[in-house]
Design a protein around this motif. Sequence first.
Motif, PDB file in Angstrom:
ATOM      1  N   ILE A 146     -21.832 -20.159  -1.962  1.00 51.09           N
ATOM      2  CA  ILE A 146     -22.755 -21.122  -1.330  1.00 51.09           C
ATOM      3  C   ILE A 146     -23.973 -21.184  -2.294  1.00 51.09           C
ATOM      4  N   PHE A 461     -23.198 -28.390   4.376  1.00 50.67           N
ATOM      5  CA  PHE A 461     -23.324 -27.137   5.115  1.00 50.67           C
ATOM      6  C   PHE A 461     -23.324 -27.809   6.767  1.00 50.67           C
ATOM      7  N   VAL A 488     -18.987 -26.620   3.436  1.00 51.95           N
ATOM      8  CA  VAL A 488     -19.130 -25.366   4.477  1.00 51.95           C
ATOM      9  C   VAL A 488     -19.091 -25.789   5.947  1.00 51.95           C
TER      10      VAL A 488
END
Length: 756
Positions: A146, A461, A488
Amino acid sequence: MATKPPAGDPVQDAPQVAPPQHAAAGLPAIGHTLRIAQQQMGVARTARTLLKVNQKNGFDCPGCAWPEGDKRHTAEFCENGAKAVAEEATLRRVTPDFFAEHPVADLAGRSGYWLGQQGRITEPMYLPEGADRYEAVPWERAFEIIAEELTALDSPDEALFYTSGRTSNEAAFLFQLFAREFGTNNLPDCSNMCHESSGSALNETIGIGKGSVSLEDLHQADLIIVAGQNPGTNHPRMLSALEKAKTSGAKIISVNPLPEAGMERFKNPQTPVGMLRGTALNDLFLQIRIGGDQALFRLLNKLVIETDGATDEAFIREHTHGYEELVAAAGEADWAETLTATGLTRPEIEQALAMILASKRTIVCWAMGLTQHKHAVATIREVVNLLLLRGNIGRPGAGVCPVRGHSNVQGDRTMGIFERPAPAFLDALDKEFGITSPRGHGYDVVRSIQALRDGKAKVLFAMGGNFVGATPDTDVTEAAIRRASLTVHVSTKLNRSHAVTGRRALILPTLGRTDKDVQASGKQFVTVEDSMGMVHASRGNLTPASAHLLSEPAIVARMARAVLGAASATPWEEFERDYAAIRDRISRVIPGFEDFNARAARPEGFRLPHAPRDERRFPTKTGKANFTAAPVEYPKIPEGRLLLQTLRSHDQYNTTIYGLDDRYRGITGGRRVVLVNPEDAAELGLADGAYTDLVSEWKDGVERRAPGFRVVHYPTARGCAAAYYPETNVLVPLDSTADTSNTPASKSVVVRFEPA
C-alpha cells in the motif's frame, strides 16, 4: 449443526412465483431466522450470539441503523438482522487453500450469493500484477505494498478512500484523519449512493443533515407518513415502532409504487396476539407512480395553505424564511398535472389532506424511494415544506425521519467521512493534530468512478462494503476499476469487488461486530450512531474467525504509519493499543462528543445535540428554517416503455444476498425477475412467465442491457416496473444522478423490453 457452503452456484433461471403475501413477520419469520442461523452457526453458537444482538452489554447489529429503546427485548433483532449476524458469525472459512483452488476468473463468474456463502476470510491475500489468483501475504508486506503505491502517486488526489456504513466511529475517524494527513479529501462513502439527497435537502432547509425525531417521537405521533420505504424488508424492527404508534392512536399513510406486506399487516413475533392476528398498519395506501412524490407534496402544501387556520402562523413568522415564495409556487400546483404525475385519484389525495389537517404531530419517514431520483433533493425539500407549514419541526411527536440503511452510515459522516467537509471541522482537526488538511473538495462515489475511468485516480482503498456491487453502470464501473494500479478491500467475507481488481489487489480480513477485539491495553469496544442520533457502544463476544485478523482501527493505524512514516506525529500506535485514546481526540474535534469515553460507557449511550429538535434553532444561512420552491418535476415515460426502480428482495441486505427468495412478494428460487403491472404487460405483449431482456434508455444513446429476466405480473403502479439490484445496476447510467446530491438515480430508469 452448521452446514457446508454450496459447492456450486444454484441454478436461478426458473424462479417460482406465487401470490404476494399481505402480512409480515410472524411464525414464518421465526422459522426462517432459526434455519439460516443454524446453517451458518450451529445451535449453541446461534443462542450465544443472537441473545447479544442490540443488547446494552452486547454488539450492535451489523444490519440497519434502526434504534433501540431503553427497554430491550430478549430477542432484540429482526429476521434480516439475524441473517446479517449469522453470515458474520458463520463457522465457514475462506482460507488460502480456497484461493489456490479458485482463480480470480472463477470468482468473477460466480454469483454474489455463492461468494457470500463461502464464509469468513482468514488471512491477508495478495493478487500480484499478472497473477491469476490470490496468495497469502504477511500483514507487514501488505502495508508495504500500500505504501509503495500511495507514495508513488503524482498527487494524493489520485487515491480514493471509500467507507462502508458498517465501519465504527473510531475506525472512521482514524480513516479520515489518515486521508487528510496524506493530503486528500477523496472520501466517498455509501451515503453518496443512498441518503446524500436527504442530507443535501435537510442541510439547506433545517441546517442539519439528519433526522429530527427519536423513537419516542414515533410513539407519540398523530400521523406517520412512510414514503418510498419498505420497512418490512429493509428495517423490520421499525414495524414494532409503527405498531406501538397505532396502539396509541396514530394514523399511518404509506406512499409507495408497490404494496408491501409489512405495511399491510405486522404479525409481531414478540407477542401471542401479534403472532396470531397481527396489526393492520396502513390507514391509507397511496400507490404513487415512481417519481411522483414531489408533485404530491406540492399539491398537499397548496391545499394546506388554502385551508383557513391550517398553517402554524406563529411558527412560520418566528422560525422560517421563504414562506411567500412557497405560497406563490404552490399556487401554481395543478390538480390535473398532479394526478398525471402521481397516478392517484382526487379522493385519495383529499383523504390524505384530511388526515394531515387532523394531525397536530406529524412525522414523515422516507428512504431510497425518495432519494434516488433526479429531483430527489427537491422532493425532500417539499416534504420539509409540509412539516414547516404546520410547525412540525422541534415539537414532540413530529419531525423528519430519513431512515438510514446501514448500521453506522450516519456515524461515519459525523466522524468526517465526507468529500466536502465543513471548514470548521477541518480547522478543529488541524488544531488537534498539528496537520494541514486539504481544503479542496474531493470525489464522491460517482466522481470517483469517473476519475478511475479517466485515469485521474489510481488507487482505491475500500473500508468494507462491496464497491463494485453497489455502484451504478456496472460495465463502466468494472472497466474503471480495472484501470487502477491497486485496489484494497478491508473485508470479512467475499464479494464481487474481490473479483474485479486493479493491476494489483489486496484483501485485508478484519474483525466483525460479533468478534471480541483485544488489543495491547485489553478488551476494546467501538461505538456507532443510529438513525436517530443515539451513540452507543458495541462489544463483540465471539472468538475471532482467525488469529490473523486485525481490527479496522489497527489496519488504519498500521497503514498510516507505513505510508506516512516517522514524519507523522500522530500517535497511530497508541490509537491501535487503546481505542479510548481515539475517543479522547474525537471529543476535542467534534461537537457533541464532549466527555466521550464516560458517556459511551453508559449502557444506554447518549444522544447527540440537534438544534432544530432541541431548541427550534436552525443553523442555516438565513438563521431560520427555509421554505423552498423548486419547479415540480416528474419522470415522463415514452410510449412503449416503463419506468424501472431497483430494489431489494427479502433475502437481501444491501448487496449481500442471503438467499434466492423474496417471500413477501411470492418469489422463490431466483432473482432475475421483473415485476410488471398486468395491464402494462398486456399492452406490451409481456406474458406472465415470459423471459425478456431489460434495456435502459438514456440520452447518451449507449445500450445498457440486463438479459434473461422472468416477467412477473404484479400489482405495481401503472407505468412502473421493479427488479432487484445489484443485477439491474448495469441499467443505471453513471451520469444519471440527482441534482445537488449526485446520488445515482436508481429509482428512475426508463426501460424497454426485448425478447430474451
